[in-house]
Design an enzyme around this catalytic site. Structure first.
Site, PDB file in Angstrom:
ATOM      1  N   HIS A 102      26.593   3.272  36.852  1.00 43.62           N
ATOM      2  CA  HIS A 102      27.032   4.670  36.828  1.00 43.62           C
ATOM      3  C   HIS A 102      26.029   5.555  36.092  1.00 43.62           C
ATOM      4  CE1 HIS A 102      31.097   2.593  37.089  1.00 43.62           C
ATOM      5  NE2 HIS A 102      31.158   3.434  38.099  1.00 43.62           N
ATOM      6  N   ASN A 144      35.401   3.541  33.470  1.00 42.93           N
ATOM      7  CA  ASN A 144      34.937   2.209  33.070  1.00 42.93           C
ATOM      8  C   ASN A 144      33.446   2.093  33.375  1.00 42.93           C
ATOM      9  OD1 ASN A 144      35.191  -0.373  31.977  1.00 42.93           O
ATOM     10  ND2 ASN A 144      35.613  -1.291  33.964  1.00 42.93           N
TER      11      ASN A 144
END
Length: 283
Positions: free
Chosen positions: A33, A28
């Protein structure tokens, strides 16, 4: 980018690569990230990412089954970042038999703060990270400062086991209003999303209070954090903790530590509605 689920295939693909930079995730993926992938590229080559929702770090009443799984979108994002390999094992790939051997952090670091409110969480984290390190065999691994306690625990684990991997910390990526990016932010309602940045603002207030009163000997850090928790409760939050700790080991600072200018950090976890958010701010 190759997408690999088999441990043996991963090892075959990475054979001869001695500067692998690794970013473990649970998927996700968001901009936070992706910033880790970019930082990893500055420290090693090739960049390897993993996506694995690790059952071992979820408690019995937590959101393992509901945790967002968006593999195809994640693959597209990682391809754009130039990631070399995505290791995306299934549970059967990672745990073909019950994982009876576990890596347990020391009580003073693993059972405080997050560990107090999520028993067994860091045992699950350390176990899967150690196994991922064995699979990927990276020279560098990047972990975000948003999960400050996790970063500290993984760093100490790597040191104590003499793992040949450098743990690189990455700064927290935030929305324009200060909310730390998190995969769990999708759970927030519109009203909760508007309120959520107050958590970061509260950390800033704690930092200001520490600098202006605690360091001057006019208040204790416990008084400052108690005030912050009361403030959050008054706005409808359910705080688990707001805590000032030493950056070096996440233990409570003594008056002597404070007088000596020991580097500190304030950490918090609080529920807003059904969503539990964590954040921290170095002082």
């Amino acid at each position: 980018m190759k997408v690999i689920s088999s441990i043996q295939e991963l090892r075959d693909q990475l054979r001869g690569q001695n500067r692998v930079a690794f970013v473990p995730t649970m998927g996700n993926l968001h901009e936070g990230h992706l910033s880790l992938m970019r930082l990893a590229r500055q420290h090693g080559d090739p960049v390897v990412a993993s996506i694995f929702v690790n059952r071992l770090q979820f408690g019995p009443n937590e959101d393992f089954d509901k945790y967002p799984r968006t593999l195809q979108d994640d693959i597209e994002k990682l391809q754009k970042e130039g990631v070399y390999v995505l290791f995306a094992p299934t549970e059967r790939d990672m745990y073909p038999e019950p994982q009876e051997y576990r890596v347990e952090p020391p009580h003073d670091l693993g059972d405080t703060l997050e560990g107090e409110f999520r028993p067994g969480f860091f045992k699950g984290v350390c176990t899967v990270v150690m196994k991922l390190f064995c699979c990927v065999q990276p020279r560098v691994a990047v972990f975000g400062k948003k999960d400050y306690q996790q970063l500290m625990i993984v760093r100490r684990m790597a040191h104590q086991f003499a793992l040949p991997v450098d743990i690189v910390p990455a700064e927290t990526v935030r929305a324009d209003d200060g909310l730390a990016l998190s995969s769990r932010n999708v759970y927030l309602t519109n009203e909760e999303r508007a309120e959520a940045p107050e958590l970061y603002r509260t950390l800033h207030q704690v930092r200001q209070d520490v600098l202006e009163t605690v360091l001057q000997g006019q208040a204790s850090h416990e008084e400052v954090t108690t005030k912050a928790m009361d403030y959050l409760r008054g706005r409808g939050w359910q705080p688990d903790y707001v805590a000032v700790r030493r950056r070096s080991d996440l233990q409570k600072p003594t008056p002597e530590n404070i007088a000596a200018g020991e580097p500190l950090v304030v950490l918090t976890a609080a529920k807003l509605g059904k969503t539990r958010l964590i954040d921290n701010l170095e002082i």
